[in-house]
Design an enzyme around this catalytic site. Structure first.
Site, PDB file in Angstrom:
ATOM      1  N   GLU A 112       0.848  -1.186   0.000  1.00  0.00           N
ATOM      2  CA  GLU A 112       0.000   0.000   0.000  1.00  0.00           C
ATOM      3  C   GLU A 112       0.881   1.233   0.000  1.00  0.00           C
ATOM      4  OE1 GLU A 112      -3.614   2.027   2.681  1.00  0.00           O
ATOM      5  OE2 GLU A 112      -2.799   0.067   3.211  1.00  0.00           O
ATOM      6  N   ASN A 141      -6.508   1.590   2.989  1.00  0.00           N
ATOM      7  CA  ASN A 141      -7.164   2.874   3.220  1.00  0.00           C
ATOM      8  C   ASN A 141      -6.795   3.910   2.167  1.00  0.00           C
ATOM      9  OD1 ASN A 141      -8.162   1.661   5.527  1.00  0.00           O
ATOM     10  ND2 ASN A 141      -6.876   2.796   6.950  1.00  0.00           N
ATOM     11  N   ASN A 167     -12.206  -0.782  -0.272  1.00  0.00           N
ATOM     12  CA  ASN A 167     -11.508  -1.285   0.909  1.00  0.00           C
ATOM     13  C   ASN A 167     -12.234  -0.850   2.182  1.00  0.00           C
ATOM     14  OD1 ASN A 167      -8.916  -2.235   2.399  1.00  0.00           O
ATOM     15  ND2 ASN A 167      -9.235  -0.157   3.157  1.00  0.00           N
ATOM     16  N   GLU A 168     -12.555  -1.806   3.041  1.00  0.00           N
ATOM     17  CA  GLU A 168     -13.082  -1.543   4.392  1.00  0.00           C
ATOM     18  C   GLU A 168     -14.138  -0.432   4.402  1.00  0.00           C
ATOM     19  OE1 GLU A 168      -9.832  -0.990   7.143  1.00  0.00           O
ATOM     20  OE2 GLU A 168      -9.144  -3.060   6.902  1.00  0.00           O
ATOM     21  N   TYR A 188      -6.275  -8.482  12.475  1.00  0.00           N
ATOM     22  CA  TYR A 188      -4.944  -8.289  13.038  1.00  0.00           C
ATOM     23  C   TYR A 188      -4.998  -8.646  14.518  1.00  0.00           C
ATOM     24  CZ  TYR A 188      -4.108  -5.479   8.830  1.00  0.00           C
ATOM     25  OH  TYR A 188      -4.001  -5.052   7.526  1.00  0.00           O
ATOM     26  N   GLU A 232      -6.268  -9.149   4.187  1.00  0.00           N
ATOM     27  CA  GLU A 232      -5.422  -8.470   5.177  1.00  0.00           C
ATOM     28  C   GLU A 232      -5.377  -9.323   6.429  1.00  0.00           C
ATOM     29  OE1 GLU A 232      -5.789  -4.307   6.119  1.00  0.00           O
ATOM     30  OE2 GLU A 232      -6.516  -3.811   4.098  1.00  0.00           O
ATOM     31  N   GLN A 263       1.801  -6.058   5.777  1.00  0.00           N
ATOM     32  CA  GLN A 263       2.081  -5.902   4.350  1.00  0.00           C
ATOM     33  C   GLN A 263       3.399  -6.610   4.015  1.00  0.00           C
ATOM     34  OE1 GLN A 263       1.465  -1.865   2.909  1.00  0.00           O
ATOM     35  NE2 GLN A 263      -0.396  -1.658   4.079  1.00  0.00           N
TER      36      GLN A 263
END
Length: 501
Positions: free
Chosen positions: A27, A72, A172-173, A244, A292, A349
């Site tokens: 990213e 993001n 994304n999200e 996460y 992710e 990442q």
């Protein structure tokens, strides 16, 4: 010494492991791109400015697919800023991460880098500040051969052949209030549906990923998935999952058991997908993209001290421990347990930003502790995922009860006649003696038993000590009359490889 038992049978097939299960993520955040994969003037930089020492480490991992450019970041990204002559590219405020984006690296540069390291690109489109028309233009630019405005613009930028990106993320999200262009499930579902239609009209060969909840703790989890799939089920191919884990309370016993939550999270999302399949009376099975996942918590305090609007700030640079590597290994095992439904996954990442690879600007690149379980799985975990039958001692801790000391996944490559057992011993104090019934694999021999372990659970690799935590060969493994006997060191990640003679 604690003892555990394992039964491995060729008939207990979970599913074929899609190589994209071992994907990663780059990213435009922190030093992932600038100072990570790209650093003109570095002694190891090639003519395009990409660091060849980093490229070599990425190739060591065998990364099959890389998600780009966010994250993001993508929800405010105008992709046109990153194509064409460098001299004409705009500098932009990156509102997602509070940094300054120079746009030196964009779609074509990243595609060239991905080809050089042997990876496909999983491209993401901006559904935060933009929508279906811009996504249509981007896929025409990337995938259409020529003869139209956007495809000919690509050719004028020196990229004659289309990129043919196969996999695309629809935003994304989008359920997150932190996300630029945050939407309700209905708003996102409608936008994703119309975007999917246009993109597949341009290129029917692509696969599309719809946004699931950005984490299991979201108040709309479950309802979000159902509503989004109600809109998009017929048009998309995957639903995304993100998670996460961290050890903020310094409770290692609970931390290394966190993947019990991950297993339940996966089962819950599959249940929603199957409910929508039944509701729509569809023959199509919705697959998952766990695009992710990682450990993320070490850098939180440091990130709060960073100035805004820097170029490539040292952001989200977790330096990982031995216990983090155990959790990453267990997360990989969780993915392999559902290889029948999880076709793609991206450790987030790849370089510098919560990453297996770290660099020093103008200096060295090195492997973090989490590099090793990821590498082992990517290199040796190709084939069919088998369901091992496990009998293990268990322990209780502050957050969980009945935590099995032994966590394991097994991958069988019939063509190559190879069997790989991935095994974690969660026990913080004692080694674990394992007896594995491998009578289905007559004629096989032990190739190696490699373990990642360290006396200190907080041990790390750093720029000054890049090899403090590294895998080593374990001795004593024995295979006789179809019974494998091995000893797993305390708090260890293990790879036991067997091959037919």
């Amino acid at each position: 010494m604690n003892k555990a038992e394992l039964i491995v049978d060729k008939q207990f097939v979970i599913g074929t492991v899609d190589p994209r299960l071992y994907g990663s993520f780059i990213e435009h955040v922190g030093r992932a791109v600038y100072g990570g994969i790209y650093e003109p003037g570095h002694p190891e930089a090639n003519e395009q400015g990409f660091r060849q020492d980093v490229m070599a480490l990425v190739q060591e991992l065998g990364v099959p697919v890389i998600r780009y450019p966010g994250g993001n970041f993508v929800s405010g990204y105008e992709w046109e800023d990153g194509v064409g002559p460098l001299s004409a590219r705009k500098r932009r405020l990156d509102l997602a991460w509070g940094a300054l984006e120079t746009n030196e690296v964009g779609t074509n540069e990243f595609a060239a880098w991905a080809r050089a390291v042997g990876a496909e690109v999983m491209m993401a489109v901006n559904l935060g500040t933009r929508g279906p028309a811009d996504a249509r233009n981007l896929i025409e630019y990337c995938n259409h051969p020529g003869g139209t405005y956007w495809s000919d613009l690509r050719r004028s930028h020196g990229q004659e052949a289309p990129h043919k990106f196969k996999t695309w993320c629809l935003g994304n999200e989008m359920d997150g209030p932190w996300q630029i262009g945050h939407k309700t499930a209905d708003e996102y579902g409608r936008t994703a549906l119309e975007t999917a239609k246009l993109m597949k009209w341009v290129d029917p060969s692509i696969e599309l990923v719809a946004c699931g909840s950005s984490m299991r703790d979201m108040p709309t989890f479950g309802e979000w998935e159902a509503t989004v799939l109600d809109h998009t089920y017929d048009q998309v191919d995957y639903l995304s999952l993100h998670t996460y884990y961290g050890n903020r309370k310094d409770d290692t016993a609970s931390f290394v058991a966190k993947t019990l939550e991950m297993d339940d999270y996966i089962h819950s999302v599959i249940a929603v997908c199957d409910y929508m399949k039944a509701k729509k009376r569809s023959k199509k099975q919705m697959m998952l993209s766990f695009d992710e996942w990682n450990v993320w918590y070490h850098s939180a305090d440091a990130d709060r001290q960073l100035e805004r609007w820097m170029i490539a700030p040292p952001q989200i640079e977790d330096i990982y421990t031995m216990e983090d590597a155990i959790v990453v290994g267990c997360m990989i095992i969780s993915l392999l347990k559902r290889a029948d439904r999880i076709r793609m996954a991206c450790i987030a990442q790849l370089v510098n930003v919560i990453a297996p690879i770290m660099t020093v600007n103008e200096g060295i690149a090195w492997r973090q502790t989490i590099f090793y379980p990821y590498q082992h799985a990517s290199v040796y975990g190709r084939g069919v995922s088998l369901k091992p039958i496990i009998r293990s001692p268990k322990y209780d801790c502050k957050q969980f009860t009945d935590v099995p000391c032994l966590e394991s996944a097994v991958v069988y490559d019939e063509g190559a006649e190879q069997l790989t057992i991935f095994a974690v011993n969660r026990d913080l104090a004692e080694a674990l003696e394992v007896e594995a019934d491998l009578r289905q694999f007559a004629g096989y021999r032990i190739v190696e038993h490699v373990a990642l372990a360290h006396p200190d659970p907080k041990a790390r690799n750093t720029a000054s000590e890049p090899r403090n935590v590294t895998p080593h060969a374990e001795s004593g493994a024995e295979l006789r009359d179809g019974c494998l006997r091995i000893r797993l060191p305390k708090l260890s990640w293990n790879v036991i490889r067997l091959k037919k003679t």
